[in-house]
Design an enzyme around this catalytic site. Structure first.
Site, PDB file in Angstrom:
ATOM      1  N   ASP A 726       0.852  -1.192   0.000  1.00  0.00           N
ATOM      2  CA  ASP A 726       0.000   0.000   0.000  1.00  0.00           C
ATOM      3  C   ASP A 726       0.890   1.245   0.000  1.00  0.00           C
ATOM      4  O   ASP A 726       1.869   1.325   0.762  1.00  0.00           O
ATOM      5  CB  ASP A 726      -0.910  -0.009   1.223  1.00  0.00           C
ATOM      6  CG  ASP A 726      -1.875   1.166   1.211  1.00  0.00           C
ATOM      7  OD1 ASP A 726      -2.887   1.077   0.507  1.00  0.00           O
ATOM      8  OD2 ASP A 726      -1.594   2.166   1.908  1.00  0.00           O
ATOM      9  N   GLU A 770      -4.572   2.396  -4.486  1.00  0.00           N
ATOM     10  CA  GLU A 770      -3.117   2.499  -4.321  1.00  0.00           C
ATOM     11  C   GLU A 770      -2.516   1.209  -3.798  1.00  0.00           C
ATOM     12  O   GLU A 770      -1.365   1.184  -3.355  1.00  0.00           O
ATOM     13  CB  GLU A 770      -2.775   3.659  -3.369  1.00  0.00           C
ATOM     14  CG  GLU A 770      -3.188   3.439  -1.925  1.00  0.00           C
ATOM     15  CD  GLU A 770      -4.595   3.927  -1.640  1.00  0.00           C
ATOM     16  OE1 GLU A 770      -4.875   4.244  -0.475  1.00  0.00           O
ATOM     17  OE2 GLU A 770      -5.420   4.007  -2.579  1.00  0.00           O
TER      18      GLU A 770
END
Length: 872
Positions: A726, A770
């Protein structure tokens, strides 16, 4: 009210009953139901079971051991006692010598002077049962023999057709090379002899199957005109080589789209034409196809009529014409050869199609055969092509077409076909008269199109062309040459620039497309136009691309795996396909599976069925069970041409089934079409599994890959690690720099992940937003953590400015790591959840971290001892 009997009458009735009882052919007995003792039996009882009267009277069935099956006896007794009667009860009875009788029992309880008596009668079925068993045994033996015969025929078919396929295949390749005139003739004769041998073999095999199973018919939609032409026109070469004239006419009454068995119709036509060729030494053969409507909705009668100018037949010959393996007489058999099965098979097929076959002939005057069969209209397809049919009907409205022909049958057929298209026709038999007519009006020609045959006339057809082109009135008229469809004629016509050339006998669709190109001045019409759907501007303008080019025009060689234990077949197929494809060859099933699993995987597999070690069917099943190659299309290419084997192959999932000996051009066309479709399908698969922004795999592809690797790990015993990644504070990055910069950041991170996947089996994908994921097969938890930390450092080294981050001035990532062994039996959801838990802990611990999964449930709120990495 019953009529009372006198004492004398009762004695008469009893005497008659005793007489009937004693002499009746059925086995009869009277017994006491309580004790089971026999009180009377008839003579048939004694004769059938071998006892004397003294041996049975007063005895029970148990004492005599009459019933061998105790359970059956008890069932019979219970039914009699409860219902008072039993009938049609099958049971076995033991004779005195121990042998068995099989019988059908009837029993009833009667009352005589207040005492119950059981009357029983049995029909002896022993002989009938014996005959039934013998019949069943004979039937089983016959079916076994039939199966063995079918298996033998299939094996012999394979053994004979395999080398014959090689001969025909290499002859086709040889005919496309530079040959002298003598060599061409020799090759042509070898090919004709091989094809004749192939037809004889097929006739014998086909007749044998019909004899054991009857005629099996399919009911499929197809284009009738094309099926007829495809069956008849390829025989033109053999006909022309005998200096015969061959004409084919399909009447306008014949529907184009029908439902029936196209293969069997082709078989009828092939048998009739080859029979006519065999017995016609000079003159002509004329095949005419017409149709008649019936009173049954959507059904019509197809009439196949063939005339020849051959030797003809007497009435005696005609009477035994359709008997198998018989020809006119021994002299004809020795002179003309053949199996004598073609017409017998044709009759069987015609009758299976609710039709008939008839023949009219006289010695020395030729023969006429007429076959009538019933087919159905394909109403749905006819409605789809209404616009195309309407366009054809009025294509040449208002035009006048000149036919320059000596009056041949082919000229008459052409005239009919042109009238079907709406043209007015004019016929002139010699070229000199035709030129005079054309030049009568020097300013404007009376004709819109001219067809001229290549016959030798007062003015040769090539001189006719030259003169027309020099006359202003005829300079722009399309002039189309009618020529016989053989190679020598093609070479002779190559130097003359006619507007077009068309072979005879005519293919109606080819004639139509030839005219369309002249009328529209457009050469882009293709063979499929008008067959599949109604005509559109888009269809007309679409040009075919070579199948080995993708949509961008970039060359993309696809791979074909050929699997056949016959080297001759492999050499033919390699020679036919290697110019367009990367061709690899396997000689057996195990080698085929190994080669199919090699990367790059094949795009198509051509698979034989009868092979040593394992069959093609077994190879196919192993291919479809393997997730890596299960989507590779397979075409069975085999000498087995029975219906059951073909159905099995297609039912398993093969995309096509081709029998040997095959035609090289047919193989190439089918492979090209399939490869083009496969290329488009592969492009679609790639597009549907790639993330459009980052250009790496998307979540869908990741899950497919994870499932595949889980299956492999179960077999190999490897550990599997998954990284969940992430980008830290990515929302703040977007808020500060905007979405365009955010997209650029995602692309750079994705590129870094791809570079970090050093091994071929490693895999990176975008999970969403993301978040990214990585698969690391054959990797334990410690090695996975090291790879994850290297990824973390690589992304930090990109130095993507992130002033909104509270932990670093550059973009950082947090990574969760999980690793499972194949014995843990984890599913996709379990693995992802574990990686996600580890990622949560990495963020919870301060971000820019790598955290392994430790088994802690985040819902418990307990913090485990974590193995952390140092911040950089």
């Amino acid at each position: 009210m019953p009529i009372p009997l006198k004492l004398d009458d009762i004695h008469v009735v009893l005497d008659k009953f005793n007489d009937m009882f004693n002499h009746h052919p059925l086995i009869m007995s009277l017994s006491l139901p309580q004790s089971g003792k026999l009180i009377q039996v008839n003579q048939s009882f004694l004769d059938a079971l071998g006892y004397t009267r003294d041996e049975v009277i007063g005895k029970t069935s148990e004492e005599l051991q009459l019933f061998s099956d105790f359970q059956q006896r008890m069932l019979m007794v219970r039914q009699i006692m409860s219902k008072g009667m039993i009938q049609n009860f099958e049971i076995q009875v033991r004779k005195k010598d121990g042998s068995q009788l099989e019988g059908l029992f009837f029993g009833i309880m009667v009352k005589i002077k207040e005492e119950r008596i059981l009357f029983m009668a049995m029909t002896d079925l022993t002989e009938q049962k014996r005959l039934e068993k013998e019949l069943e045994k004979a039937k089983d033996e016959a079916e076994s023999i039939s199966r063995l015969k079918s298996q033998f025929i299939s094996k012999m078919s394979h053994e004979i057709k395999t080398p014959l396929s090689g001969i025909l295949g290499f002859l086709q390749l040889l005919e496309n090379t530079e040959l002298t005139k003598d060599q061409e003739e020799f090759v042509s004769n070898i090919r004709l002899s091989s094809e004749m041998l192939y037809r004889v073999i097929n006739d014998i095999l086909d007749f044998s199957k019909m004899e054991s199973k009857g005629v099996e018919l399919e009911k499929q939609p197809f284009h009738l005109h094309k099926a007829i032409e495809d069956a008849a026109i390829p025989l033109t070469g053999a006909i022309v080589s005998q200096s015969l004239i061959f004409d084919l006419y399909i009447d306008s009454s014949v529907p184009e789209y029908v439902i029936g068995d196209s293969i069997r119709i082709a078989q009828i036509i092939n048998n009739l034409v080859t029979n006519a060729i065999k017995f016609t030494e000079e003159g002509s053969i004329y095949l005419e196809i017409t149709a008649q409507e019936t009173k049954i909705q959507d059904e019509f009668i197809l009439l196949i009529r063939i005339n020849d100018t051959g030797i003809g037949m007497s009435k005696e010959v005609i009477e035994k014409l359709f008997h198998p393996f018989q020809q006119a007489d021994e002299t004809i058999n020795r002179r003309y050869g053949g199996s004598g099965l073609g017409l017998t098979i044709t009759k069987e097929i015609a009758e299976a199609m609710k039709g008939t076959i008839a023949v009219a002939s006289e010695p020395g005057k030729g023969s006429e055969f007429l076959v009538k069969i019933r087919l159905q209209h394909d109403k749905e397809k006819e409605e789809e092509t209404t616009a195309w049919k309407e366009m054809k009907t009025h294509l040449l409205d208002g035009t006048t077409v000149l036919i320059v022909d000596s009056g041949s049958m082919s000229g008459r057929i052409l005239e009919n076909y042109l009238k079907e298209l709406g043209a007015d026709t004019e016929w002139i038999q010699d070229t000199k008269s035709a030129l005079l007519k054309i030049m009568q009006e020097p300013k404007i020609s009376h004709y819109d199109m001219i067809f001229i045959s290549d016959e030798r006339k007062e003015i040769a057809y090539y001189d006719f062309l030259a003169i027309c082109r020099s006359v202003s009135a005829a300079n722009d008229i399309p002039i189309i040459l009618i020529k016989p469809g053989n190679k020598a004629s093609e070479e002779a016509h190559a130097y003359f620039e006619f507007s077009a050339k068309i072979n005879k006998p005519f293919r109606k669709h080819e004639l139509l497309l030839t005219i369309l190109k002249q009328v529209t001045q457009d050469d882009e019409w293709t063979e499929t136009d008008g067959y599949e759907s109604e005509i559109t501007e888009e269809t007309r303008k679409r040009k075919r691309r070579p199948p080995f080019y993708d949509e961008s025009g970039k060359k993309n060689r696809q791979r074909v795996l050929i699997v056949d234990d016959a080297p001759v077949n492999n050499r033919i197929l390699v020679a036919a396909l290697e110019t367009e494809y990367d061709v690899i060859v396997a000689m057996n099933g195990y080698e085929a599976i190994r080669m199919a699993l090699q990367v790059p995987h094949p795009d198509l597999i051509l698979l034989d069925i009868m092979m040593p070690e394992i069959s093609g069917f077994e190879v196919f099943e192993q291919i479809k069970d393997n997730p890596e190659i299960k989507d590779v299309p397979v075409i069975f290419l085999t000498a087995l041409n029975d219906k059951e084997t073909e159905e099995k192959g297609l039912r398993l999932g093969a995309v096509d089934y081709i029998t040997k000996p095959f035609h090289v051009q047919t193989i190439k066309a089918k492979v090209n079409n399939l490869m083009l479709s496969q290329s488009k399908m592969n492009s679609f698969r790639v597009e549907s599994t790639i993330d459009k922004l980052t250009n790496i795999a998307n979540r869908r592809k990741f899950e497919e890959k994870l499932q595949s690797i889980l299956s492999q790990s179960a077999l190999t015993g490897w550990n599997l690690s998954v990284l969940m990644i992430d980008i830290d504070y990515f929302k703040k990055f977007n808020d500060r720099y905007g979405h365009i910069k955010g997209d650029e950041c995602l692309k750079k991170v994705a590129e870094a992940l791809q570079h970090a996947m050093h091994r071929r089996e490693d895999f990176a994908a975008r999970w969403g937003g993301e978040e990214f994921v990585c698969l690391l097969p054959n990797t334990g938890i410690d090695d996975a953590c090291q790879i994850a930390d290297r990824i973390r450092k690589d992304i930090l080294e990109l130095k993507i400015a992130h002033e909104a981050s509270s932990i670093n001035k550059y973009v950082t990532v947090s990574v969760g790591v999980t690793s499972i062994s194949p014995t843990e039996n984890k599913g996709i959801e379990d693995i992802i959840n574990q990686a996600d838990v580890a990622l949560y802990e990495a963020k919870n611990f301060g971000r820019n971290q790598v955290m392994p999964y430790t088994g802690r449930d985040i819902t418990t709120g307990h913090m485990p001892t974590l193995k952390k990495t140092e911040k950089t």
